[in-house]
Design a protein around this motif. Structure first.
Motif, PDB file in Angstrom:
ATOM      1  N   LEU A 141       0.769  -1.250  -0.098  1.00 21.28           N
ATOM      2  CA  LEU A 141      -0.069   0.011   0.179  1.00 21.28           C
ATOM      3  C   LEU A 141       0.864   1.394   0.034  1.00 21.28           C
ATOM      4  CD1 LEU A 141      -2.842  -0.957   2.395  1.00 21.28           C
ATOM      5  CD2 LEU A 141      -2.736  -1.329  -0.209  1.00 21.28           C
ATOM      6  N   GLY A 143       2.869   1.782  -2.361  1.00 24.77           N
ATOM      7  CA  GLY A 143       3.103   2.370  -3.772  1.00 24.77           C
ATOM      8  C   GLY A 143       4.450   1.733  -4.245  1.00 24.77           C
ATOM      9  N   GLY A 146       3.461  -0.261  -7.313  1.00 22.87           N
ATOM     10  CA  GLY A 146       2.189   0.140  -7.951  1.00 22.87           C
ATOM     11  C   GLY A 146       1.042  -0.507  -7.146  1.00 22.87           C
ATOM     12  N   GLN A 147      -0.247  -0.365  -7.906  1.00 18.61           N
ATOM     13  CA  GLN A 147      -1.341  -0.796  -7.188  1.00 18.61           C
ATOM     14  C   GLN A 147      -1.353  -2.377  -7.010  1.00 18.61           C
ATOM     15  OE1 GLN A 147      -4.475   0.821  -9.768  1.00 18.61           O
ATOM     16  NE2 GLN A 147      -4.605   2.667  -7.959  1.00 18.61           N
ATOM     17  N   VAL A 148      -2.068  -2.802  -5.795  1.00 24.01           N
ATOM     18  CA  VAL A 148      -2.582  -4.136  -5.983  1.00 24.01           C
ATOM     19  C   VAL A 148      -3.380  -4.641  -6.977  1.00 24.01           C
ATOM     20  CG1 VAL A 148      -3.272  -5.825  -4.254  1.00 24.01           C
ATOM     21  CG2 VAL A 148      -2.070  -4.021  -3.511  1.00 24.01           C
ATOM     22  N   ARG A 149      -3.245  -5.592  -7.523  1.00 32.35           N
ATOM     23  CA  ARG A 149      -3.906  -6.264  -8.549  1.00 32.35           C
ATOM     24  C   ARG A 149      -4.703  -7.499  -8.210  1.00 32.35           C
ATOM     25  NH1 ARG A 149      -5.397  -1.775 -11.253  1.00 32.35           N
ATOM     26  NH2 ARG A 149      -4.040  -0.770 -12.472  1.00 32.35           N
ATOM     27  N   GLY A 225     -11.808  -0.568  -6.890  1.00 33.33           N
ATOM     28  CA  GLY A 225     -10.674   0.125  -7.603  1.00 33.33           C
ATOM     29  C   GLY A 225     -10.030  -1.239  -8.369  1.00 33.33           C
ATOM     30  N   ALA A 227      -9.190  -4.703  -7.981  1.00 36.92           N
ATOM     31  CA  ALA A 227      -8.303  -5.655  -7.477  1.00 36.92           C
ATOM     32  C   ALA A 227      -9.154  -6.904  -7.088  1.00 36.92           C
ATOM     33  CB  ALA A 227      -7.373  -5.278  -6.092  1.00 36.92           C
ATOM     34  N   CYS A 312       1.193  -6.875  -7.383  1.00 37.38           N
ATOM     35  CA  CYS A 312       1.058  -5.669  -7.714  1.00 37.38           C
ATOM     36  C   CYS A 312       1.351  -5.168  -9.055  1.00 37.38           C
ATOM     37  CB  CYS A 312       2.003  -4.643  -6.606  1.00 37.38           C
ATOM     38  SG  CYS A 312       1.423  -4.967  -4.983  1.00 37.38           S
ATOM     39  N   GLU A 313       1.533  -4.024  -9.584  1.00 38.53           N
ATOM     40  CA  GLU A 313       1.606  -3.886 -11.076  1.00 38.53           C
ATOM     41  C   GLU A 313       3.118  -4.120 -11.416  1.00 38.53           C
ATOM     42  OE1 GLU A 313      -1.263  -0.113 -12.100  1.00 38.53           O
ATOM     43  OE2 GLU A 313       0.319   0.076 -10.489  1.00 38.53           O
TER      44      GLU A 313
END
Length: 392
Positions: A141, A143, A146-149, A225, A227, A312-313
Motif C-alpha cells: 500500500l 506504492g 504500484g497498485q495491488v491487482r 478499484g 483488485a 502488484c503492477e
C-alpha cells in the motif's frame, strides 16, 4: 501517555482461544489478568490457582468486578454478541475473538452498545494482526510496486478432525471452516488489498457425512478499484500447507512433518460425539488432560495463516513467518523480520493503544463486521450458486 501503565484484563471463556493467548497475556507487561469467568468449575479452579485472581461462573459477575478495565471475550462464537453487550453496559472495554458474531444485526448491536458505553471495541485475535501481513501491507500500500491487482491465499490443515463439540459441526451454530477460518483469511486479504469487497463468488465442500459442515471453501473476492483475491481453505487433514512455509506452524513454532495424520488417528479412536466432546473438554484449560499447546510454549517465528502472494503492477510480495519476499521487475530480495519476543504482541499493541492512549483501532467493530459480511456472502454464494454483490 504512560508506558508503565498496566491494563487490567478479565477473561470470559477459558477454552482454546484463551489458551493460545496465555503466552501473550503472561509475557506482555502492558496487561495483567485480574479475573475470569467460565461455566466449567475445573477451568475456574485452574485460573484461580494460576493467576491468584477471582473467578465467576458467568460474565455478569465478571463485568461487575471494579478491578476489570477490559474484558477479553474468548467464549464460543454464539456467545460473543451477548457477552460484548454485557461488558459494554458495565463500562468495560471489549476485546472479542473472531468471528465478531454470527449475524450482522448482532455486530451492529455490539458496536452501538460500545459506543453508548464509551468503551473501545477491538476484534481479534485474527491473523491479520500478524507482523508478516502488516509489513507486507506497508510495502504494497506504500506504492513501491504500484497498485495491488491480485491476491492469492491458501491454507491446508487438519482443522475438521480436531476434537469438536457437536455445535462446532453445525454451520447454523457457527461451526465449520467459514466462520472459524475464513474469518482469518478474509481479514488478511482485506488488509492487503486496502479496499472494500464489492462482490463474492464461492463454492464450499462438505465431504465427510460424519462431520456435516463445511470443511473446505474456495472464493473469489472483488474489491473497489479493480483488485481481486482468491481464497482457498481445506481442513480435511491431508496435504499440510505448512510444508510451503518452511515447516513453521500457524502458531509460529517449528513443526515436524512426522506428525502427519495425528488428528485423524486420535479421532478414529472416538466411539461417539459425546466421547469426542469429553476428549475436547479434557484437553481444554482446567481439564484432566490439559497440556500447554505449541503457542503457549515458545514461538520461533511469527504466526501466519498459510501461503499468501500479493501481485502488484510491478512486483509480487510474499509474506512468510520469518521474512517478506519481494519479487520486482529485475530483482528479487528477502527482507528479514525480527523474531517476536512475545507472541501475538500485535493484539496488545492495538488494544493498549485504544484503551490507554485513545488511538482508534484498525480491527474495530466496523472492520470486523465487514469481514463477517464477506463470510456470510461466501456461504450464501455457495448455497445459491451465484455471485453475491455487497451493499456499498
Amino acid at each position: 501517555m504512560n508506558p508503565n501503565r498496566e491494563l487490567r484484563l478479565g477473561v470470559a471463556g477459558l477454552g482454546r482461544a484463551f489458551t493460545l493467548m496465555i503466552p501473550t497475556l503472561q509475557r506482555d507487561k502492558r496487561v495483567r489478568l485480574v479475573a475470569a469467568c467460565d461455566p466449567r468449575e475445573e477451568a475456574r479452579a485452574q485460573f484461580a490457582a494460576d493467576f491468584d485472581a477471582p473467578v465467576y461462573a458467568n460474565i455478569e459477575g465478571l463485568a461487575t468486578n471494579a478491578e476489570v478495565e477490559a474484558i477479553y471475550i474468548a467464549s464460543p462464537h454464539q456467545f460473543h454478541a451477548d457477552q460484548a453487550r454485557i461488558a459494554a453496559r458495565h463500562g468495560k472495554h471489549v476485546l472479542v475473538e473472531k468471528p465478531m458474531a454470527l449475524a450482522l444485526g448482532d455486530c451492529d448491536s455490539m458496536i452501538e452498545h460500545c459506543r453508548e458505553g464509551g468503551v473501545q471495541l477491538v476484534v481479534g485475535h485474527c491473523h491479520s494482526f500478524d507482523t508478516p501481513y502488516l509489513r507486507a501491507r506497508d510495502i504494497v500500500l506504500g506504492g513501491e510496486f504500484g497498485q495491488v491487482r491480485m491476491i492469492h491465499a491458501l491454507n491446508y490443515t487438519d482443522f475438521l478432525y480436531r476434537p469438536r463439540r457437536p455445535e462446532e459441526l453445525r454451520t447454523d451454530d457457527g461451526g465449520g471452516v467459514v466462520f472459524s477460518q475464513a474469518a482469518h483469511q478474509v481479514d488478511i486479504v482485506r488488509l492487503l488489498a486496502g479496499a472494500d469487497v464489492t462482490q463474492v463468488r464461492a463454492v464450499t465442500g462438505r465431504w465427510d457425512s460424519a462431520r456435516p459442515t463445511e470443511g473446505a471453501y474456495s472464493g473469489l473476492l472483488w474489491f473497489e478499484g479493480g483488485a481481486f483475491a482468491s481464497i482457498n481453505y481445506n481442513g480435511y487433514g491431508h496435504f499440510d500447507s505448512d510444508e510451503w512455509c518452511g515447516w513453521i506452524g500457524e502458531m509460529g513454532a517449528e513443526k515436524s512433518p512426522d506428525l502427519y495424520g495425528t488428528a485423524r488417528r486420535k479421532l478414529a479412536a472416538m466411539t461417539s460425539p459425546t466421547e469426542e466432546a469429553r476428549l475436547k473438554a479434557a484437553g481444554t484449560y482446567g481439564g484432566a488432560g490439559y497440556v500447554a499447546a505449541a503457542g503457549e510454549r515458545s514461538s520461533v517465528w511469527h504466526q501466519h495463516f498459510g501461503p499468501v502472494v500479493v501481485s502488484c503492477e510491478r512486483g509480487d510480495v510474499r509474506p512468510l513467518p520469518d521474512s517478506i519476499c519481494v519479487y520486482g521487475d529485475l530483482k528479487k530480495e528477502r527482507r528479514p523480520l525480527d523474531r517476536p519476543m512475545v507472541p501475538r504482541f500485535e493484539v496488545i499493541d492495538e488494544l493498549y493503544n485504544a484503551v490507554v492512549n485513545g488511538v482508534s483501532p484498525l480491527h474495530d467493530g466496523t472492520w470486523a463486521r465487514a469481514t463477517l459480511e464477506v463470510c456470510l456472502a461466501l456461504l450464501e454464494s455457495a448455497r445459491s450458486n451465484r455471485d453475491v454483490v455487497l451493499p456499498r
